[in-house]
Design a protein around this motif. Structure first.
Motif, short mmCIF file in Angstrom:
data_model
loop_
_atom_site.label_atom_id
_atom_site.label_comp_id
_atom_site.label_asym_id
_atom_site.label_seq_id
_atom_site.Cartn_x
_atom_site.Cartn_y
_atom_site.Cartn_z
N GLU A 1 -4.71 22.10 10.20
CA GLU A 1 -3.28 21.91 10.21
C GLU A 1 -2.56 21.07 9.36
O GLU A 1 -2.73 20.03 8.63
N LEU B 1 1.99 28.44 0.09
CA LEU B 1 0.76 27.71 0.73
C LEU B 1 -0.27 28.49 -0.46
O LEU B 1 -0.27 29.78 -0.68
N SER C 1 -1.06 30.67 12.11
CA SER C 1 0.02 30.34 12.69
C SER C 1 1.16 29.77 11.51
O SER C 1 0.54 28.52 10.91
N GLY C 2 2.17 29.98 11.47
CA GLY C 2 3.34 29.44 10.60
C GLY C 2 3.27 30.06 9.31
O GLY C 2 3.87 29.61 8.11
N PHE C 3 2.64 31.33 8.88
CA PHE C 3 2.22 31.87 7.79
C PHE C 3 3.46 32.59 7.55
O PHE C 3 3.54 33.36 6.46
N ILE D 1 6.09 30.23 2.50
CA ILE D 1 6.21 29.93 3.98
C ILE D 1 7.51 28.92 3.79
O ILE D 1 7.94 28.69 2.78
N LYS E 1 4.75 23.41 11.45
CA LYS E 1 3.41 23.17 11.34
C LYS E 1 2.60 24.47 10.76
O LYS E 1 2.99 25.69 11.53
N VAL E 2 1.88 24.59 10.07
CA VAL E 2 1.10 25.61 9.48
C VAL E 2 -0.12 25.38 9.84
O VAL E 2 -0.70 24.40 9.58
N SER E 3 -1.03 26.54 10.56
CA SER E 3 -2.34 26.33 10.90
C SER E 3 -3.19 27.37 10.98
O SER E 3 -2.69 28.45 10.90
#
Length: 208
Positions: A33, A45, A67-69, A103, A108-110
């Protein structure tokens, strides 16, 4: 007439939960995360999975549950990286294997990353490293309290062994990057059984 010792049953259930939690340490799937709340606007990213030298014993890093991409239609893939379903699979068959994705910061990116590979019992087995970095809108300015040697916020090293292999991790910026273990299916089953056992023991104790 025999009367069950529910206090002992409860303690045994708690022990089962503790043992199942201990099993998570050996999991080869990890949850990553990145909290980008301290960053503004947009950036990139960067994920890489590269061998320390080539040729190396084959290893792979599969990322899933992204998630968050954002929109993946413009993702840049270089080397041995393939899209697989809603995720990606990195191999270590070339010396540079990279995913570069635009991004939006502020959230949050996970993702989950699962490591696998062939065994190599030799002491000179070549490692492969999965690296995670963030860059600014120019695509070149590294962000966060990164490792000055390679601009990474965190990295994982896959070490081939006589068995499946071993993974070690390193985090350079703990305000942004975090890692947690993802239980294997057997661990989830143990955890679920422990929770059920605790619930049954408590209900019986209250009814006694």
């Amino acid at each position: 007439m025999f009367k069950p010792n529910f206090s002992l049953t409860l303690r045994n259930a708690a022990l089962a939960l503790a043992l199942s939690a201990c099993g998570l340490a050996s999991a080869q799937t990890l949850h990553v995360e990145l909290n980008t709340a301290s960053l503004v606007n947009t950036g990139f990213l960067d994920l890489q999975f590269n061998p320390a030298n080539t040729p190396a014993i084959f290893a792979s890093a599969t990322i899933s549950h992204l998630s968050g991409f954002g929109d993946l239609s413009g993702v840049s893939l270089i080397g041995d990286v393939q899209k697989q379903g809603a995720g990606f699979v990195f191999g270590n068959t070339t010396d540079y294997n990279d995913l570069f994705q635009a991004i939006s910061f502020g959230g949050k990116v996970s993702f989950d990353v699962t490591f696998g590979g062939l065994s190599d019992p030799s002491a000179a087995a070549i490692q492969s490293k999965f690296a995670v970095s963030l860059y600014g809108a120019d695509g070149t300015t590294a962000l966060g309290n990164y490792n000055p040697q390679d601009s990474t916020l965190m990295s994982f090293t896959w070490q081939p062994t006589a068995g499946a292999g071993a993974v070690t991790s390193d985090i350079s910026d703990r305000t942004i990057a975090s890692i947690s273990a993802v239980p294997e299916p057997s661990s989830w089953a143990m955890l679920g059984a422990g929770v059920v056992l605790v619930g049954v023991a408590r209900r019986r104790k209250l009814a006694a």
